[in-house]
Structure formats: C-alpha cells, structure tokens
Write a protein that holds these residues in place. Structure first.
Motif, PDB file in Angstrom:
ATOM      1  N   ILE A  84      -8.781  -1.968  -8.204  1.00  0.00           N
ATOM      2  CA  ILE A  84      -9.591  -3.114  -7.769  1.00  0.00           C
ATOM      3  C   ILE A  84      -8.966  -4.410  -8.274  1.00  0.00           C
ATOM      4  CG2 ILE A  84     -11.839  -4.244  -8.082  1.00  0.00           C
ATOM      5  CD1 ILE A  84     -13.032  -1.358  -8.107  1.00  0.00           C
ATOM      6  N   GLU A  85      -8.607  -4.428  -9.548  1.00  0.00           N
ATOM      7  CA  GLU A  85      -8.001  -5.628 -10.119  1.00  0.00           C
ATOM      8  C   GLU A  85      -6.643  -5.924  -9.497  1.00  0.00           C
ATOM      9  OE1 GLU A  85      -8.367  -6.466 -14.312  1.00  0.00           O
ATOM     10  OE2 GLU A  85      -9.787  -4.804 -14.494  1.00  0.00           O
ATOM     11  N   LEU A  86      -5.908  -4.880  -9.151  1.00  0.00           N
ATOM     12  CA  LEU A  86      -4.617  -5.079  -8.505  1.00  0.00           C
ATOM     13  C   LEU A  86      -4.786  -5.781  -7.158  1.00  0.00           C
ATOM     14  CD1 LEU A  86      -1.551  -4.582  -8.597  1.00  0.00           C
ATOM     15  CD2 LEU A  86      -1.995  -2.430  -7.382  1.00  0.00           C
ATOM     16  N   VAL A  87      -5.751  -5.338  -6.374  1.00  0.00           N
ATOM     17  CA  VAL A  87      -5.997  -5.973  -5.077  1.00  0.00           C
ATOM     18  C   VAL A  87      -6.374  -7.444  -5.273  1.00  0.00           C
ATOM     19  CG1 VAL A  87      -7.472  -6.000  -3.013  1.00  0.00           C
ATOM     20  CG2 VAL A  87      -6.610  -3.826  -3.914  1.00  0.00           C
ATOM     21  N   GLU A  88      -7.189  -7.741  -6.282  1.00  0.00           N
ATOM     22  CA  GLU A  88      -7.551  -9.137  -6.564  1.00  0.00           C
ATOM     23  C   GLU A  88      -6.314  -9.979  -6.844  1.00  0.00           C
ATOM     24  OE1 GLU A  88     -11.916  -9.306  -8.581  1.00  0.00           O
ATOM     25  OE2 GLU A  88     -10.305  -8.527  -9.853  1.00  0.00           O
ATOM     26  N   GLN A  89      -5.367  -9.418  -7.557  1.00  0.00           N
ATOM     27  CA  GLN A  89      -4.139 -10.147  -7.885  1.00  0.00           C
ATOM     28  C   GLN A  89      -3.224 -10.293  -6.672  1.00  0.00           C
ATOM     29  OE1 GLN A  89      -3.131 -11.620 -10.793  1.00  0.00           O
ATOM     30  NE2 GLN A  89      -5.120 -11.173 -11.673  1.00  0.00           N
ATOM     31  N   LEU A  90      -3.136  -9.255  -5.848  1.00  0.00           N
ATOM     32  CA  LEU A  90      -2.179  -9.246  -4.748  1.00  0.00           C
ATOM     33  C   LEU A  90      -2.667  -9.954  -3.486  1.00  0.00           C
ATOM     34  CD1 LEU A  90      -0.685  -5.644  -5.012  1.00  0.00           C
ATOM     35  CD2 LEU A  90       0.221  -7.790  -5.931  1.00  0.00           C
ATOM     36  N   LYS A  91      -3.959  -9.991  -3.260  1.00  0.00           N
ATOM     37  CA  LYS A  91      -4.495 -10.560  -2.010  1.00  0.00           C
ATOM     38  C   LYS A  91      -3.953 -11.950  -1.708  1.00  0.00           C
ATOM     39  CE  LYS A  91      -8.113 -10.499   1.138  1.00  0.00           C
ATOM     40  NZ  LYS A  91      -7.673 -11.098   2.316  1.00  0.00           N
ATOM     41  N   PRO A  92      -3.947 -12.874  -2.658  1.00  0.00           N
ATOM     42  CA  PRO A  92      -3.433 -14.205  -2.321  1.00  0.00           C
ATOM     43  C   PRO A  92      -1.906 -14.295  -2.248  1.00  0.00           C
ATOM     44  CG  PRO A  92      -4.324 -14.191  -4.561  1.00  0.00           C
ATOM     45  CD  PRO A  92      -4.553 -12.830  -3.990  1.00  0.00           C
ATOM     46  N   LEU A  93      -1.197 -13.256  -2.663  1.00  0.00           N
ATOM     47  CA  LEU A  93       0.267 -13.320  -2.743  1.00  0.00           C
ATOM     48  C   LEU A  93       1.006 -12.640  -1.603  1.00  0.00           C
ATOM     49  CD1 LEU A  93       0.918 -12.480  -6.522  1.00  0.00           C
ATOM     50  CD2 LEU A  93       1.089 -14.700  -5.419  1.00  0.00           C
ATOM     51  N   VAL A  94       0.584 -11.439  -1.279  1.00  0.00           N
ATOM     52  CA  VAL A  94       1.401 -10.596  -0.408  1.00  0.00           C
ATOM     53  C   VAL A  94       1.097 -10.819   1.068  1.00  0.00           C
ATOM     54  CG1 VAL A  94       1.621  -8.851  -2.221  1.00  0.00           C
ATOM     55  CG2 VAL A  94      -0.146  -8.588  -0.486  1.00  0.00           C
ATOM     56  N   LYS A  95       2.096 -10.476   1.881  1.00  0.00           N
ATOM     57  CA  LYS A  95       1.955 -10.581   3.337  1.00  0.00           C
ATOM     58  C   LYS A  95       1.021  -9.495   3.859  1.00  0.00           C
ATOM     59  CE  LYS A  95       4.930 -10.927   7.386  1.00  0.00           C
ATOM     60  NZ  LYS A  95       6.347 -10.939   7.808  1.00  0.00           N
ATOM     61  N   SER A  96       1.207  -8.280   3.340  1.00  0.00           N
ATOM     62  CA  SER A  96       0.314  -7.178   3.705  1.00  0.00           C
ATOM     63  C   SER A  96       0.272  -6.184   2.557  1.00  0.00           C
ATOM     64  CB  SER A  96       0.770  -6.488   4.995  1.00  0.00           C
ATOM     65  OG  SER A  96       1.996  -5.834   4.798  1.00  0.00           O
ATOM     66  N   LEU A  97      -0.823  -5.439   2.513  1.00  0.00           N
ATOM     67  CA  LEU A  97      -1.013  -4.450   1.464  1.00  0.00           C
ATOM     68  C   LEU A  97      -1.441  -3.139   2.089  1.00  0.00           C
ATOM     69  CD1 LEU A  97      -1.071  -3.999  -1.650  1.00  0.00           C
ATOM     70  CD2 LEU A  97      -3.514  -4.458  -1.541  1.00  0.00           C
ATOM     71  N   MET A  98      -0.784  -2.073   1.615  1.00  0.00           N
ATOM     72  CA  MET A  98      -1.107  -0.726   2.062  1.00  0.00           C
ATOM     73  C   MET A  98      -1.254   0.156   0.837  1.00  0.00           C
ATOM     74  SD  MET A  98       1.639  -0.616   5.122  1.00  0.00           S
ATOM     75  CE  MET A  98       2.572  -1.982   4.461  1.00  0.00           C
ATOM     76  N   PHE A  99      -1.935   1.272   1.006  1.00  0.00           N
ATOM     77  CA  PHE A  99      -2.142   2.213  -0.082  1.00  0.00           C
ATOM     78  C   PHE A  99      -1.741   3.599   0.383  1.00  0.00           C
ATOM     79  CE2 PHE A  99      -4.685   5.416  -2.262  1.00  0.00           C
ATOM     80  CZ  PHE A  99      -4.366   5.129  -3.576  1.00  0.00           C
ATOM     81  N   GLY A 100      -1.066   4.336  -0.482  1.00  0.00           N
ATOM     82  CA  GLY A 100      -0.706   5.722  -0.171  1.00  0.00           C
ATOM     83  C   GLY A 100       0.771   5.947  -0.351  1.00  0.00           C
TER      84      GLY A 100
END
Length: 168
Positions: A141-157
């Motif tokens: 959860i905390e990782l997503v909070e950190q990455l949301k404003p930075l990355v172009k896209s986020l995937m899991f798996g």
C-alpha cells in the motif's frame, strides 16, 4: 536466420521490475517477552524487574531489530518499556513495542519512506508479485502511494502474468 530468432519481448518492453523485498532491512530480529521479567510471570515488582533488566547482556542485541511484547495477562506500567529500551537502545538498530509483524511493518515503512524512487520517474514499473521473503501487506500500500505520482504505469505480478494497477 532472423525468422528463427527468439526475442525477449519483456526485456524489450522497457518495463522495470521492482522487487519490494530488496528494501527489507537486513539483520537479526529478537523478541523480548516482558512475562520473563515478571514475578511468577504475573506481577511486576519494581526491584526484581530492575535487577533483571540490569542483568541483561546488551551485547546479545548488538545491531538487532528488537520487539518488546507481553504474553502474560498482566498490566505492565509504561516505565517498564522505558527501562528496557534505555538499556538496549545504544546497541540495537531499532526497538518497537509489539510483535514481530509490528516490527516488520515499521521497518518496511521506514525503508519505503527513505528510499529514493527517482530512478522510476516516468517509467513503466512491474512490482514483483512473488518473493521468498515475507513482506507485510501494508508495504505494498505504501509503495503504491510513493509510486503513483512518479511512474508512467504500475503493474503487479510477473512479466508473463501481471495485473495493471494504473496508468498516468
């Protein structure tokens, strides 16, 4: 020959794999049960308690991450935690109140808060889904909070089977 060439589409996709387990702080974890400091495991007698704290070999906790808990059905005054912490704080990396899981949540929180994610700016990021290490759910959860404003896209798996989380 080029018709038979095997191409690694994942490597060519520009996808950056991020393994959250790389942030887990290394070091031994030690639990201290206050029950072991209580008279008959039930009552805190100040003199006895202080003697047991003073008798602790602080060297055993050198560089360790320590969690203090109470498995006894006894009320323990807050100053008891102060005494143990004061005894060990110069030897340990971190001391927390709670169980092992509480310690791991806090350690991962601190690791994520202090990690420099700037290398992931405007990147397509895949957070590794499987790990040999146990990672608290809150860390994701905390990782997503950190990455949301930075990355172009986020995937899991995993690269071959992932779940899209968001695209900016």
């Amino acid at each position: 020959m080029s018709d038979l060439e095997i191409k690694n589409k994942v490597a060519g996709s520009g996808l950056i794999n991020f393994d959250l387990s790389q942030l887990i702080p290394k070091g031994k974890r030690i639990g201290i049960d206050l029950k072991d400091f209580l008279f008959e495991g039930l009552i805190l007698k100040e003199k006895d308690f202080r003697e047991k704290v003073n008798a602790m070999n602080a060297d055993e906790y050198e560089g360790a991450y320590v969690y203090i808990y109470n498995s006894a059905d006894a009320i323990v005054p807050l100053w008891a935690y102060f005494l143990i912490t004061a005894k060990l704080t110069e030897y340990t990396k971190k001391i927390v109140f709670g169980n092992r899981e509480d310690l791991e949540v806090l350690l991962m929180h601190n690791a994520i808060e202090t990690y420099d994610f700037s290398e992931l700016l405007n990147q397509r990021v895949l957070v590794k889904g499987c790990s040999d290490e146990s990672i608290p759910e809150n860390a994701y959860i905390e990782l997503v909070e950190q990455l949301k404003p930075l990355v172009k896209s986020l995937m899991f798996g995993e690269a071959c089977s992932n779940v899209p989380i968001f695209k900016n």
